[in-house]
Design a protein around this motif. Structure first.
Motif, PDB file in Angstrom:
ATOM      1  N   GLN A  88     -43.865 -37.876  22.843  1.00 37.30           N
ATOM      2  CA  GLN A  88     -43.433 -38.833  23.850  1.00 37.30           C
ATOM      3  C   GLN A  88     -43.334 -38.192  25.232  1.00 37.30           C
ATOM      4  OE1 GLN A  88     -39.847 -40.879  22.788  1.00 37.30           O
ATOM      5  NE2 GLN A  88     -39.668 -41.943  24.741  1.00 37.30           N
ATOM      6  N   ASP A  89     -42.898 -36.931  25.280  1.00 34.00           N
ATOM      7  CA  ASP A  89     -42.707 -36.259  26.568  1.00 34.00           C
ATOM      8  C   ASP A  89     -43.782 -35.223  26.871  1.00 34.00           C
ATOM      9  OD1 ASP A  89     -40.187 -37.540  27.248  1.00 34.00           O
ATOM     10  OD2 ASP A  89     -39.331 -36.354  25.626  1.00 34.00           O
ATOM     11  N   ALA A 105     -35.852 -31.678  17.086  1.00 33.82           N
ATOM     12  CA  ALA A 105     -35.816 -30.546  18.014  1.00 33.82           C
ATOM     13  C   ALA A 105     -36.184 -30.970  19.434  1.00 33.82           C
ATOM     14  CB  ALA A 105     -36.756 -29.443  17.535  1.00 33.82           C
ATOM     15  N   LEU A 106     -37.051 -31.980  19.550  1.00 39.05           N
ATOM     16  CA  LEU A 106     -37.525 -32.424  20.863  1.00 39.05           C
ATOM     17  C   LEU A 106     -36.768 -33.637  21.394  1.00 39.05           C
ATOM     18  CD1 LEU A 106     -39.966 -31.200  22.503  1.00 39.05           C
ATOM     19  CD2 LEU A 106     -39.887 -30.487  20.118  1.00 39.05           C
ATOM     20  N   SER A 107     -35.776 -34.112  20.678  1.00 37.99           N
ATOM     21  CA  SER A 107     -35.049 -35.294  21.125  1.00 37.99           C
ATOM     22  C   SER A 107     -33.556 -35.013  21.133  1.00 37.99           C
ATOM     23  CB  SER A 107     -35.352 -36.491  20.214  1.00 37.99           C
ATOM     24  OG  SER A 107     -34.955 -36.217  18.882  1.00 37.99           O
ATOM     25  N   GLN A 164     -47.504 -35.950   7.985  1.00 29.36           N
ATOM     26  CA  GLN A 164     -46.996 -37.280   7.657  1.00 29.36           C
ATOM     27  C   GLN A 164     -45.480 -37.351   7.811  1.00 29.36           C
ATOM     28  OE1 GLN A 164     -48.296 -38.590   3.772  1.00 29.36           O
ATOM     29  NE2 GLN A 164     -50.448 -38.205   4.217  1.00 29.36           N
ATOM     30  N   ARG A 165     -44.809 -36.225   7.631  1.00 32.59           N
ATOM     31  CA  ARG A 165     -43.349 -36.219   7.744  1.00 32.59           C
ATOM     32  C   ARG A 165     -42.888 -36.198   9.199  1.00 32.59           C
ATOM     33  NH1 ARG A 165     -41.042 -31.045   8.253  1.00 32.59           N
ATOM     34  NH2 ARG A 165     -39.301 -31.586   6.910  1.00 32.59           N
ATOM     35  N   VAL A 166     -43.829 -36.228  10.136  1.00 39.52           N
ATOM     36  CA  VAL A 166     -43.511 -36.187  11.561  1.00 39.52           C
ATOM     37  C   VAL A 166     -44.050 -37.443  12.236  1.00 39.52           C
ATOM     38  CG1 VAL A 166     -43.794 -34.914  13.713  1.00 39.52           C
ATOM     39  CG2 VAL A 166     -43.690 -33.678  11.547  1.00 39.52           C
ATOM     40  N   LEU A 167     -43.208 -38.127  13.001  1.00 38.36           N
ATOM     41  CA  LEU A 167     -43.666 -39.257  13.800  1.00 38.36           C
ATOM     42  C   LEU A 167     -44.300 -38.686  15.067  1.00 38.36           C
ATOM     43  CD1 LEU A 167     -40.560 -41.609  13.409  1.00 38.36           C
ATOM     44  CD2 LEU A 167     -42.741 -41.729  12.187  1.00 38.36           C
ATOM     45  N   LEU A 168     -45.623 -38.520  15.034  1.00 40.14           N
ATOM     46  CA  LEU A 168     -46.301 -37.810  16.111  1.00 40.14           C
ATOM     47  C   LEU A 168     -46.166 -38.522  17.456  1.00 40.14           C
ATOM     48  CD1 LEU A 168     -49.532 -36.599  14.277  1.00 40.14           C
ATOM     49  CD2 LEU A 168     -47.505 -35.273  14.869  1.00 40.14           C
ATOM     50  N   ASP A 169     -46.208 -39.847  17.456  1.00 35.44           N
ATOM     51  CA  ASP A 169     -46.057 -40.558  18.734  1.00 35.44           C
ATOM     52  C   ASP A 169     -44.702 -40.263  19.363  1.00 35.44           C
ATOM     53  OD1 ASP A 169     -48.541 -41.663  18.512  1.00 35.44           O
ATOM     54  OD2 ASP A 169     -47.853 -43.563  17.661  1.00 35.44           O
ATOM     55  N   GLU A 170     -43.678 -40.188  18.516  1.00 38.13           N
ATOM     56  CA  GLU A 170     -42.349 -39.870  19.026  1.00 38.13           C
ATOM     57  C   GLU A 170     -42.264 -38.404  19.433  1.00 38.13           C
ATOM     58  OE1 GLU A 170     -37.649 -40.265  17.639  1.00 38.13           O
ATOM     59  OE2 GLU A 170     -39.250 -41.150  16.428  1.00 38.13           O
ATOM     60  N   ARG A 205     -41.162 -25.438  24.976  1.00 34.75           N
ATOM     61  CA  ARG A 205     -41.410 -24.672  26.201  1.00 34.75           C
ATOM     62  C   ARG A 205     -41.870 -25.611  27.321  1.00 34.75           C
ATOM     63  NH1 ARG A 205     -39.550 -19.913  27.888  1.00 34.75           N
ATOM     64  NH2 ARG A 205     -39.058 -18.683  26.089  1.00 34.75           N
ATOM     65  N   ALA A 206     -42.697 -26.585  26.960  1.00 35.29           N
ATOM     66  CA  ALA A 206     -43.197 -27.520  27.963  1.00 35.29           C
ATOM     67  C   ALA A 206     -42.102 -28.483  28.417  1.00 35.29           C
ATOM     68  CB  ALA A 206     -44.387 -28.297  27.399  1.00 35.29           C
ATOM     69  N   LYS A 207     -41.288 -28.945  27.501  1.00 33.96           N
ATOM     70  CA  LYS A 207     -40.256 -29.930  27.844  1.00 33.96           C
ATOM     71  C   LYS A 207     -39.057 -29.297  28.539  1.00 33.96           C
ATOM     72  CE  LYS A 207     -37.444 -33.681  25.991  1.00 33.96           C
ATOM     73  NZ  LYS A 207     -37.097 -34.529  24.826  1.00 33.96           N
TER      74      LYS A 207
END
Length: 407
Positions: A70-71, A334-336, A61-67, A294-296
């Motif tokens: 996104q990549d 971390a991903l943005s 819940q503490r993570v916006l999974l769609d965001e 790793r993927a991004k």
């Protein structure tokens, strides 16, 4: 060899291994440090379960999974889970596990790594890569990543640091890009030990190695656990719903970040889900984030991925501490943001310093010279006033005399 007591549960007439509850783990601390890596989970659940958790677990819940997705969702990334095996009959893991790449390094083991009599490794794998499923809000953080199952431990903690080293080499050979190790030993191990050399080989192959910090932190003492404390390994402590260190989480200078480790929902062998506690389940939370990265960022080094995870963690202090490292991992951050990699985490830059104004000069008292000058000013003002009065009075008297004909 390191040995750690665990609690055994019995269900439906079969002996099912459960991970030691926090209080049991602390009591067993004096049995640690003898060479055999111990499972870091804690809590109790039986399996297979007949139910799934319908809602979204708090740790997600503490993570916006769609965001977050996104990549990428981690497609093509291989994550080795060195643990008690990964049961791929659970519907959320059937398409996630590469059984052909699995291995079993327990004495007499003949499986492909998909036998899990404890449930520990299956929970770890689910946190990383469980596929979405109708009827449950639980899903892995990297739900398109591939799990390489490596069985190296059991309910008796039969795994050794030497067999863990062999398991790491197998992960390297099978093309793992991330390795998760949710086991620890307090026995001091040097970089030249079998396990130390295996970790170094993985890092040399540019593999992100994530390891749990351990669950013996209730006494508040700082201690190093291995392989988490080896240079280059991302050591993960546990945090609670308030982003504070879970009381059982081991503290030490080696801790890199913290991640949710209390009431963690994940998959169990056969079917269904249950909750558990421990740094064992914090580590795969971070390993899932590493798989997405790793993927991004396929050209980033393992050290750069670790640095980004540490740098973007949610911090309570500006810098590193022994309890949650650089802070509680923030998957979305971390991903943005900036796509420029960095080689190490560092304290946040503080606000720019304001230009200090010129200091005001303060006088404690009036000097004699200043007093004389003040009196002289008063005298001049008073004389001017008197002259004005005299002149004015003379003018008035003169005018009155003229009116009366007085010359």
């Amino acid at each position: 060899m390191l040995y750690r007591k665990t609690a055994l549960l019995t269900a439906a007439g079969a002996a099912l291994a459960a991970l030691a509850a926090p209080h049991a783990a602390y009591a067993a601390e004096d049995a640690r440090g003898t060479g055999r890596p111990a499972l870091d989970g804690s809590g109790e659940c039986t399996f297979p379960m007949k139910k799934q958790f319908a809602g979204r677990p708090w740790s997600l819940q503490r993570v916006l999974l769609d965001e977050l997705w996104q990549d990428t969702k981690g497609k093509g990334v291989r994550v080795a889970v060195i643990d008690t095996g990964v049961d791929n009959t659970n519907p959320q893991l059937q398409d996630a596990v590469d059984a052909s790449a699995g291995a079993d390094y327990l004495e007499g083991g003949t499986s492909d790594g998909t036998v899990d009599e404890v449930g520990h490794g299956t929970k770890v794998a689910g946190i990383i890569a469980a596929r979405p499923r109708k009827g449950t809000g639980f899903v892995g953080l990297a739900p398109e990543a591939t799990i390489v199952p490596i069985r190296q431990n059991d309910e008796k903690n039969s795994g050794k640091d030497t067999t863990m080293a062999t398991a790491i080499d197998h992960a390297i050979a099978e093309g793992a890009q991330v390795i998760n190790i949710s086991q620890d030993t307090t026995k001091p191990l040097t970089p030249t030990s079998a396990l130390g050399r295996a970790v170094a080989r993985a890092l040399h192959k540019n593999i992100v190695v994530v390891a749990s910090a351990g669950n013996d932190g209730m006494d508040g003492k700082l201690r190093s656990t291995y392989p988490a404390a080896f240079e280059g390994v991302l050591a993960v402590a546990s945090s609670d719903r308030n982003n504070e260190r879970a009381p059982f989480s081991q503290a030490g200078a080696f801790v890199g970040v913290a991640a949710p480790g209390v009431d963690i929902v994940s998959t169990v062998p056969g079917y269904g889900q249950c909750t558990d506690n421990g740094t064992s389940f914090s580590a795969p939370y971070v390993a899932g984030v590493a798989a997405l990265m790793r993927a991004k960022y396929p050209k980033w080094t393992a050290a750069q991925i670790v640095a980004r995870i540490e740098q973007t963690a949610e911090r309570s202090v500006n810098g590193h501490d022994d309890f949650v490292g650089w802070g509680v991992v923030d998957p979305v951050r971390a991903l943005s943001g900036d796509d420029t990699p960095q080689d190490a985490a560092h304290p946040d830059a503080g606000p720019p310093k304001a230009q200090a104004p010129d200091p005001a000069r303060l006088s404690m008292s009036e000097t004699s010279q200043e007093r004389s000058e003040r009196y002289a000013t008063y005298a001049l003002v008073l004389a001017a006033v008197l002259i004005s009065v005299v002149v004015g009075t003379a003018t008035v008297v003169r005018d009155l005399r003229r009116r009366r004909g007085v010359q």
